[in-house]
Design a protein around this motif. Structure first.
Motif, PDB file in Angstrom:
ATOM      1  N   GLU A 187      41.727  46.359  29.421  1.00  0.00           N
ATOM      2  CA  GLU A 187      41.305  47.123  30.430  1.00  0.00           C
ATOM      3  C   GLU A 187      39.936  46.641  31.107  1.00  0.00           C
ATOM      4  OE1 GLU A 187      42.438  49.662  31.730  1.00  0.00           O
ATOM      5  OE2 GLU A 187      44.447  49.322  30.675  1.00  0.00           O
ATOM      6  N   ILE A 188      39.007  45.943  30.233  1.00  0.00           N
ATOM      7  CA  ILE A 188      37.603  45.286  30.691  1.00  0.00           C
ATOM      8  C   ILE A 188      37.926  43.823  31.520  1.00  0.00           C
ATOM      9  CG2 ILE A 188      35.524  44.154  29.948  1.00  0.00           C
ATOM     10  CD1 ILE A 188      35.714  46.200  27.603  1.00  0.00           C
ATOM     11  N   ARG A 189      38.845  43.184  30.968  1.00  0.00           N
ATOM     12  CA  ARG A 189      39.040  41.901  31.644  1.00  0.00           C
ATOM     13  C   ARG A 189      39.382  41.801  33.008  1.00  0.00           C
ATOM     14  NH1 ARG A 189      42.959  40.319  28.548  1.00  0.00           N
ATOM     15  NH2 ARG A 189      41.486  39.614  26.714  1.00  0.00           N
ATOM     16  N   THR A 190      40.427  42.917  33.267  1.00  0.00           N
ATOM     17  CA  THR A 190      41.026  43.132  34.581  1.00  0.00           C
ATOM     18  C   THR A 190      39.920  43.225  35.764  1.00  0.00           C
ATOM     19  OG1 THR A 190      43.042  43.773  33.744  1.00  0.00           O
ATOM     20  CG2 THR A 190      43.023  44.284  36.129  1.00  0.00           C
ATOM     21  N   PRO A 191      39.129  44.375  35.683  1.00  0.00           N
ATOM     22  CA  PRO A 191      38.079  44.617  36.706  1.00  0.00           C
ATOM     23  C   PRO A 191      36.964  43.274  36.745  1.00  0.00           C
ATOM     24  CG  PRO A 191      37.845  46.199  34.919  1.00  0.00           C
ATOM     25  CD  PRO A 191      39.206  45.473  34.606  1.00  0.00           C
ATOM     26  N   MET A 192      36.656  42.799  35.325  1.00  0.00           N
ATOM     27  CA  MET A 192      35.645  41.879  35.448  1.00  0.00           C
ATOM     28  C   MET A 192      36.059  40.770  36.458  1.00  0.00           C
ATOM     29  SD  MET A 192      33.202  42.978  34.273  1.00  0.00           S
ATOM     30  CE  MET A 192      32.164  41.562  34.131  1.00  0.00           C
ATOM     31  N   ASN A 193      37.409  40.328  36.026  1.00  0.00           N
ATOM     32  CA  ASN A 193      37.778  39.213  36.878  1.00  0.00           C
ATOM     33  C   ASN A 193      37.715  39.577  38.293  1.00  0.00           C
ATOM     34  OD1 ASN A 193      38.792  37.715  34.783  1.00  0.00           O
ATOM     35  ND2 ASN A 193      41.026  38.729  34.893  1.00  0.00           N
ATOM     36  N   GLY A 194      37.945  40.771  38.839  1.00  0.00           N
ATOM     37  CA  GLY A 194      37.541  40.967  40.190  1.00  0.00           C
ATOM     38  C   GLY A 194      35.968  40.874  40.475  1.00  0.00           C
ATOM     39  N   VAL A 195      35.213  41.454  39.555  1.00  0.00           N
ATOM     40  CA  VAL A 195      33.684  41.189  39.807  1.00  0.00           C
ATOM     41  C   VAL A 195      33.267  39.673  39.818  1.00  0.00           C
ATOM     42  CG1 VAL A 195      31.483  41.636  38.678  1.00  0.00           C
ATOM     43  CG2 VAL A 195      33.139  43.351  38.745  1.00  0.00           C
ATOM     44  N   ILE A 196      33.773  38.906  39.053  1.00  0.00           N
ATOM     45  CA  ILE A 196      33.619  37.648  39.151  1.00  0.00           C
ATOM     46  C   ILE A 196      34.146  36.832  40.400  1.00  0.00           C
ATOM     47  CG2 ILE A 196      34.081  35.297  37.883  1.00  0.00           C
ATOM     48  CD1 ILE A 196      34.124  36.780  35.387  1.00  0.00           C
ATOM     49  N   GLY A 197      35.522  37.139  40.763  1.00  0.00           N
ATOM     50  CA  GLY A 197      35.876  36.788  42.053  1.00  0.00           C
ATOM     51  C   GLY A 197      35.163  37.042  43.199  1.00  0.00           C
ATOM     52  N   MET A 198      34.713  38.292  43.289  1.00  0.00           N
ATOM     53  CA  MET A 198      33.981  38.670  44.380  1.00  0.00           C
ATOM     54  C   MET A 198      32.784  37.826  44.444  1.00  0.00           C
ATOM     55  SD  MET A 198      36.159  40.225  46.113  1.00  0.00           S
ATOM     56  CE  MET A 198      34.896  40.678  47.598  1.00  0.00           C
ATOM     57  N   SER A 199      32.003  37.704  43.334  1.00  0.00           N
ATOM     58  CA  SER A 199      30.572  37.290  43.207  1.00  0.00           C
ATOM     59  C   SER A 199      30.710  35.686  43.628  1.00  0.00           C
ATOM     60  CB  SER A 199      30.232  37.339  41.905  1.00  0.00           C
ATOM     61  OG  SER A 199      30.226  38.659  41.259  1.00  0.00           O
ATOM     62  N   GLU A 200      31.972  35.114  43.252  1.00  0.00           N
ATOM     63  CA  GLU A 200      31.885  33.696  43.764  1.00  0.00           C
ATOM     64  C   GLU A 200      32.031  33.847  45.440  1.00  0.00           C
ATOM     65  OE1 GLU A 200      35.365  32.498  41.528  1.00  0.00           O
ATOM     66  OE2 GLU A 200      33.981  32.008  39.935  1.00  0.00           O
ATOM     67  N   LEU A 201      32.725  34.519  45.896  1.00  0.00           N
ATOM     68  CA  LEU A 201      33.068  34.689  47.436  1.00  0.00           C
ATOM     69  C   LEU A 201      31.685  35.087  48.180  1.00  0.00           C
ATOM     70  CD1 LEU A 201      36.277  36.638  47.668  1.00  0.00           C
ATOM     71  CD2 LEU A 201      35.975  34.376  48.023  1.00  0.00           C
ATOM     72  N   LEU A 202      30.945  35.932  47.556  1.00  0.00           N
ATOM     73  CA  LEU A 202      29.841  36.265  48.122  1.00  0.00           C
ATOM     74  C   LEU A 202      28.707  35.246  48.122  1.00  0.00           C
ATOM     75  CD1 LEU A 202      29.029  40.031  46.931  1.00  0.00           C
ATOM     76  CD2 LEU A 202      29.432  39.226  49.077  1.00  0.00           C
ATOM     77  N   LEU A 203      28.640  34.286  46.915  1.00  0.00           N
ATOM     78  CA  LEU A 203      27.883  33.124  46.814  1.00  0.00           C
ATOM     79  C   LEU A 203      28.095  32.028  48.019  1.00  0.00           C
ATOM     80  CD1 LEU A 203      27.751  32.848  42.904  1.00  0.00           C
ATOM     81  CD2 LEU A 203      25.939  33.552  44.260  1.00  0.00           C
ATOM     82  N   GLY A 204      29.111  31.981  48.624  1.00  0.00           N
ATOM     83  CA  GLY A 204      29.673  31.094  49.611  1.00  0.00           C
ATOM     84  C   GLY A 204      29.445  31.678  50.832  1.00  0.00           C
ATOM     85  N   THR A 205      28.503  32.886  50.880  1.00  0.00           N
ATOM     86  CA  THR A 205      28.089  33.329  52.189  1.00  0.00           C
ATOM     87  C   THR A 205      26.562  33.016  52.642  1.00  0.00           C
ATOM     88  OG1 THR A 205      27.530  35.563  51.317  1.00  0.00           O
ATOM     89  CG2 THR A 205      29.991  35.101  52.031  1.00  0.00           C
TER      90      THR A 205
END
Length: 225
Positions: A187-205
């Motif tokens: 339950e924790i891993r699934t939303p955290m993967n979303g947080v990490i993924g979005m963080s990586e995308l944001l760092l590219g902006t």
């Protein structure tokens, strides 16, 4: 040549009386030893908490000591001293197993006779008994007599059952804990993967220095979690 003098009647009587007295004393000493031996045997039977049995295999007669009978709630004169007394008090679920163990021992297929079973008490309850015994055999190896003991192990059996139940409860609790942790991890891993993924995308902006610093801290924390 003078003839040998014959012993007088008086001397013969004295000799005879001495022999009788000597044999009487020896017999008295022997009887005293037998009496002392019987007294020690009786004391041992009364002192031990085990029930003693002595089985004449040829006749089916069995000596059951008073503690053997009192162990299942009976007075000495309330149970007949025959083999069927033992057999009929066995728990129905244990009967065949106990008799098979006894027969295997008497036939020489087992090196010793030792078996646990439930035995019916006079009040209708069941006692756990540990039976042990040894047989005497003739020159052909055929058993003709067997003696042994009964030990009440009911309390130990109850303790073992409580320990088994506690172990099962602990194993069940551990299984529930493992399942909970596995589910929580998912339950924790699934939303955290979303947080990490979005963080990586944001760092590219295009970000301000402060925004990038905050975002990198956010991703680092998410990666650690």
């Amino acid at each position: 040549m003078a003839s040998a003098r014959m012993p007088s009647v008086a001397s013969l009587l004295i000799t005879t009386e001495a022999m009788v007295a000597e044999r009487t004393a020896a017999l008295s000493a022997m009887m005293a030893q037998v009496s002392a031996s019987e007294e020690r045997y009786k004391f041992a039977l009364e002192a031990t908490q085990d029930g003693i049995w002595d089985w004449d295999i040829r006749t089916g007669k069995v000596f059951f000591s008073p503690p053997w009978k009192s162990m299942i709630g009976y007075e000495d004169d309330e149970l007949e001293n025959v083999f069927t007394t033992f057999e009929t008090h066995l728990h129905p679920e244990d009967h065949d197993r106990v008799m098979a163990t006894l027969n295997d021992y008497l036939a020489g297929r087992l090196p010793r006779y030792s078996v646990e079973f439930r035995f019916r008490h006079k009040d209708g309850s069941w006692r756990w008994i540990l039976a042990r015994g040894r047989a005497l055999r003739d020159e052909n190896g055929t058993p003709y007599r067997m003696a042994g003991s009964h030990t009440d192990v009911t309390e130990r059996k109850h303790d073992e059952e409580e320990l088994r139940q506690a172990r099962r409860a602990a194993e069940s609790a551990n299984s529930a804990k493992s399942a909970f942790l596995a589910n929580m991890s998912h339950e924790i891993r699934t939303p955290m993967n979303g947080v990490i993924g979005m963080s990586e995308l944001l760092l590219g902006t295009d970000l301000s220095e402060t925004q990038r610093e905050y975002l990198e801290m956010l991703k680092l924390s998410a990666d650690s979690l």
